[in-house]
Design an enzyme around this catalytic site. Structure first.
Site, PDB file in Angstrom:
ATOM      1  N   HIS A   1     -52.702  24.845  33.044  1.00  0.00           N
ATOM      2  CA  HIS A   1     -51.726  25.940  33.015  1.00  0.00           C
ATOM      3  C   HIS A   1     -50.543  25.693  33.953  1.00  0.00           C
ATOM      4  O   HIS A   1     -49.507  26.328  33.821  1.00  0.00           O
ATOM      5  CB  HIS A   1     -52.403  27.286  33.329  1.00  0.00           C
TER       6      HIS A   1
ATOM      7  N   ASP B   1     -59.213  23.738  31.504  1.00  0.00           N
ATOM      8  CA  ASP B   1     -57.964  24.001  32.229  1.00  0.00           C
ATOM      9  C   ASP B   1     -57.632  22.854  33.174  1.00  0.00           C
ATOM     10  O   ASP B   1     -57.155  23.070  34.294  1.00  0.00           O
ATOM     11  CB  ASP B   1     -58.033  25.331  32.999  1.00  0.00           C
TER      12      ASP B   1
ATOM     13  N   GLY C   1     -49.248  28.747  43.635  1.00  0.00           N
ATOM     14  CA  GLY C   1     -48.945  27.370  43.995  1.00  0.00           C
ATOM     15  C   GLY C   1     -50.162  26.576  44.406  1.00  0.00           C
ATOM     16  O   GLY C   1     -50.125  25.344  44.453  1.00  0.00           O
ATOM     17  N   ASN C   2     -51.287  27.253  44.700  1.00  0.00           N
ATOM     18  CA  ASN C   2     -52.531  26.549  45.005  1.00  0.00           C
ATOM     19  C   ASN C   2     -53.240  26.056  43.743  1.00  0.00           C
ATOM     20  O   ASN C   2     -54.130  25.204  43.824  1.00  0.00           O
ATOM     21  CB  ASN C   2     -53.500  27.435  45.778  1.00  0.00           C
ATOM     22  N   SER C   3     -52.874  26.585  42.582  1.00  0.00           N
ATOM     23  CA  SER C   3     -53.535  26.179  41.339  1.00  0.00           C
ATOM     24  C   SER C   3     -53.464  24.669  41.160  1.00  0.00           C
ATOM     25  O   SER C   3     -52.401  24.063  41.290  1.00  0.00           O
ATOM     26  CB  SER C   3     -52.867  26.861  40.142  1.00  0.00           C
TER      27      SER C   3
ATOM     28  N   GLY D   1     -72.698  25.351  17.912  1.00  0.00           N
ATOM     29  CA  GLY D   1     -72.231  26.221  16.831  1.00  0.00           C
ATOM     30  C   GLY D   1     -72.921  27.568  16.784  1.00  0.00           C
ATOM     31  O   GLY D   1     -73.196  28.101  15.706  1.00  0.00           O
TER      32      GLY D   1
END
Length: 414
Positions: free
Chosen positions: A139, A169, A246-248, A304
């Site tokens: 992200h 992610d 900003g730590n992401s 599934g």
């Protein structure tokens, strides 16, 4: 910033430093402060003298209270030095990311001219290997037209996207200048961490320069859903080291300065840090990142099914022992590995204490002999221990009887 009362991307306020017992002899006094220093470290005698100038140096026969005070000072000094050492050793391998994206604005809004404009985003990352690859959150770099890497000494350079994965992610970018290769950071083992252990977050919050925060691992084994995925991430690490915008994508470190997680989300009612940070486990990154580097994508195994953890009420409704554990199959996808193997889904609802509960269907109790306590364990085992095409032995409960079934794993649909 995303989702009220649930997932907001990496933000927060500073959390208090945790004091832990570490057997480490404090070194001599530092004459130059370094980023991340909590306090200048002096030998225990000097610290004691400066803190209590009016008190004479106690002899070995001093009172127990005085000895305890000296021991506490020594522990505090050792802790401070450990924290500073973690910062100094790892920050060269941590980067800030500046992401420039182009956006188009139509002319339908009164007073707003049409045209192409630029938006900016920011995050953090860490150096994965000696080839200039950097791991961060997907992200952070989504939609990027240009990715700028900021090193700890302030040097800036461009990077290119190598691959990304919405289901974890995670993303990998690479510094394009081959003369710039920051040192790779050391990786830990996220399966070995426990609540109460030291947690240190390092990154470039608010794009104001590198900083560190600390706290503890507050829980393990959480499950989250990335904003762009229909699938869950298992074994997520929860911690209370303050993480801010900003730590992401930055690393979550253990006491040895090794990466155990990648900071990705917080849980907050206000959008501000409330003491619950979430990090992708580094062991998942160990699976995904090499594939992103080699192929630009990662292929997950896929059963599934849709399922739910068996509770005491569900077990009672199905006339099973109350302590029955596992994952009740609620739905089976058409053409999936589960359908081909013959797994059965829940076929009816019953009401117990005013609540509707699914009954019937198979309960998955183990995979390849590994007991499973609920649906989260099914997801975790599938991701961590299987690959598309693998044949896995399922232990299931069907109509009150245990049985074995072989399932050949499929691949997750895009």
């Amino acid at each position: 910033m995303a989702l009220t009362l649930a997932v907001t991307l990496a933000c927060g306020q500073p959390s208090p430093t945790r004091t832990e017992t570490v057997e480490l002899t404090p070194p001599a006094v530092n004459t130059v402060a370094q980023p991340g220093d909590v306090a200048t470290v002096a030998p225990p005698q000097a610290v004691e003298s400066a803190a209590q100038p009016a008190v004479e140096q106690p002899a070995q026969s001093g009172t127990p209270e005085t000895k305890n005070q000296l021991a506490a000072l020594e522990v505090t000094a050792a802790h401070d030095e450990v924290m500073s050492h973690i910062y100094e050793r790892t920050v060269p391998s941590v980067v800030g990311l500046r992401v420039i994206k182009s956006i188009s604005i139509g002319g339908s809004t009164p007073g707003m001219p049409a045209g192409d404009f630029l938006s900016r985003a920011a995050g953090s990352g860490f150096v994965w290997d000696n080839e200039g690859h950097i791991v961060t959150n997907k992200h952070v770099i989504d939609g990027a037209d240009r990715i700028i890497v900021v090193l700890s000494d302030g040097t800036q350079t461009d990077a290119e996207l190598i691959g990304d994965d919405a289901d974890s992610d995670l993303a990998v970018v690479r510094i394009t200048d081959e003369t710039m290769r920051p040192p790779a950071i050391a990786l830990g083992d996220s399966d070995t961490i426990k609540p109460g252990q030291l947690a240190v977050a390092i990154g470039d919050p608010f794009s104001r320069g590198f900083s560190m925060t600390s706290g503890i691992i507050s829980a393990v084994g959480r499950t989250i859903n990335p904003s762009e995925s229909n699938f869950s991430v298992p074994r997520v690490v929860q911690h209370d080291a303050a993480t801010n915008p900003g730590n992401s994508g930055g690393p979550l470190l253990n006491r040895e300065g090794k990466v155990v997680g990648i900071n990705t989300q917080i849980i907050s009612e206000t959008g501000g840090f409330s003491g619950v940070g979430l990090a992708i486990p580094v062991n998942l990154a160990k699976l995904v990142a090499p594939s992103l580097i080699a192929d630009g994508s990662y292929e997950y195994p896929f059963i599934g099914i849709r399922g739910v953890s068996v509770t005491r009420d569900i077990a009672t409704a199905m006339e099973l022992p109350a302590d029955t554990r596992g994952a009740l199959v609620l739905a089976v996808g058409t053409g999936t590995a589960a359908e081909q193997a013959g797994l059965r889904a829940s076929d009816r609802l019953t009401v117990i204490n005013g609540a509707e509960l699914p009954v019937g269907g198979d309960i998955i109790m183990a995979m390849n002999g590994t007991p499973l306590l609920g649906m989260d364990d099914v997801v975790a085992y599938t991701v961590e221990h299987t690959q598309p095409g693998d044949t896995v032995e399922f232990t299931i409960m069907r109509d009150g009887e245990k049985m074995q079934m072989e399932v050949t794993m499929g691949a997750r649909p895009e």
